[in-house]
Design an enzyme around this catalytic site. Structure first.
Site, PDB file in Angstrom:
ATOM      1  N   LYS A  40       0.825  -1.218   0.000  1.00 50.52           N
ATOM      2  CA  LYS A  40       0.000   0.000   0.000  1.00 50.52           C
ATOM      3  C   LYS A  40       0.855   1.262   0.000  1.00 50.52           C
ATOM      4  O   LYS A  40       1.800   1.377   0.760  1.00 50.52           O
ATOM      5  CB  LYS A  40      -0.887  -0.010   1.251  1.00 50.52           C
ATOM      6  CG  LYS A  40      -1.903   1.072   1.325  1.00 50.52           C
ATOM      7  CD  LYS A  40      -3.298   0.502   1.241  1.00 50.52           C
ATOM      8  CE  LYS A  40      -4.363   1.555   1.248  1.00 50.52           C
ATOM      9  NZ  LYS A  40      -4.649   2.142  -0.033  1.00 50.52           N
ATOM     10  N   GLY A  45       6.066   0.849   6.176  1.00 53.34           N
ATOM     11  CA  GLY A  45       7.002  -0.098   5.558  1.00 53.34           C
ATOM     12  C   GLY A  45       7.175   0.155   4.067  1.00 53.34           C
ATOM     13  O   GLY A  45       8.292   0.086   3.535  1.00 53.34           O
ATOM     14  N   CYS A  46       6.082   0.459   3.404  1.00 54.52           N
ATOM     15  CA  CYS A  46       6.139   0.675   1.951  1.00 54.52           C
ATOM     16  C   CYS A  46       6.873   1.975   1.613  1.00 54.52           C
ATOM     17  O   CYS A  46       7.596   2.046   0.620  1.00 54.52           O
ATOM     18  CB  CYS A  46       4.727   0.674   1.359  1.00 54.52           C
ATOM     19  SG  CYS A  46       3.903  -0.930   1.581  1.00 54.52           S
ATOM     20  N   THR A  47       6.705   2.970   2.461  1.00 53.21           N
ATOM     21  CA  THR A  47       7.421   4.233   2.255  1.00 53.21           C
ATOM     22  C   THR A  47       8.919   4.020   2.454  1.00 53.21           C
ATOM     23  O   THR A  47       9.738   4.475   1.646  1.00 53.21           O
ATOM     24  CB  THR A  47       6.891   5.314   3.218  1.00 53.21           C
ATOM     25  OG1 THR A  47       5.504   5.540   2.926  1.00 53.21           O
ATOM     26  CG2 THR A  47       7.673   6.609   3.077  1.00 53.21           C
ATOM     27  N   ALA A  50      10.308   2.122  -0.594  1.00 53.45           N
ATOM     28  CA  ALA A  50      10.391   2.994  -1.775  1.00 53.45           C
ATOM     29  C   ALA A  50      11.548   3.979  -1.643  1.00 53.45           C
ATOM     30  O   ALA A  50      12.317   4.187  -2.591  1.00 53.45           O
ATOM     31  CB  ALA A  50       9.071   3.737  -1.984  1.00 53.45           C
TER      32      ALA A  50
END
Length: 160
Positions: A40, A45-47, A50
């Protein structure tokens, strides 16, 4: 669930990015590709994942194409990319069909909570379109560096 193995051809895709441009794996023949699948946009975590790929200058210096992939829509991707100055395409697979076909969808256990969803997964794809390595259930910390080392090792092996 199908898990891709090293030396297998990476399945082709045609998916749109945050700007509405369609990307195909064949567009990147001749260069290494990192396709990372994440749950998402704009979550902790995804930030971090990335931004770790964004900040790994050696990947850029080697000419590696990084592609993010999730089920988020183009507007969500555009806001995420702008907020964190992400210099690579974020691809949308709204149906989840491609994500499922590459083994990045399934049952997850997060703090005892069982659910179905995207499993953080990364593929390194060589210039001929074959999987060099697939990581399933990625741990974010140190992952971008592991990806870089895998690419460097493969480049070294192919130059001999």
């Amino acid at each position: 669930m199908t898990k891709l193995e090293a030396q297998q051809p990476m399945p082709e895709f045609a998916l749109q990015d945050q700007a509405g441009k369609t990307h195909k794996l064949t567009d990147y023949r001749g260069k290494y590709v990192v396709l990372y699948v994440y749950p998402k946009d704009d979550t902790p975590g995804c930030t971090k994942e990335a931004c770790d790929f964004r900040d790994n200058l050696e990947l850029k210096n080697l000419g590696v194409q990084v592609l993010g992939l999730s089920k988020d829509d183009q507007d969500s991707h555009a806001a995420f990319a702008e907020k964190f100055s992400l210099p690579f395409p974020l691809l949308s697979d709204l149906s989840g069909e491609y994500i499922t076909s590459i083994g990045a969808w399934g049952t997850k256990n997060m703090y005892g909570n069982i659910s179905e969803g995207i499993k953080r997964t990364t593929f390194v794809i060589d210039p001929e379109g074959n999987v060099v390595k697939a990581w399933y259930a990625v741990k974010v910390d140190g992952h971008a560096e592991s990806v870089l080392k895998t690419i460097q090792k493969d480049m070294e092996k192919k130059s001999k």
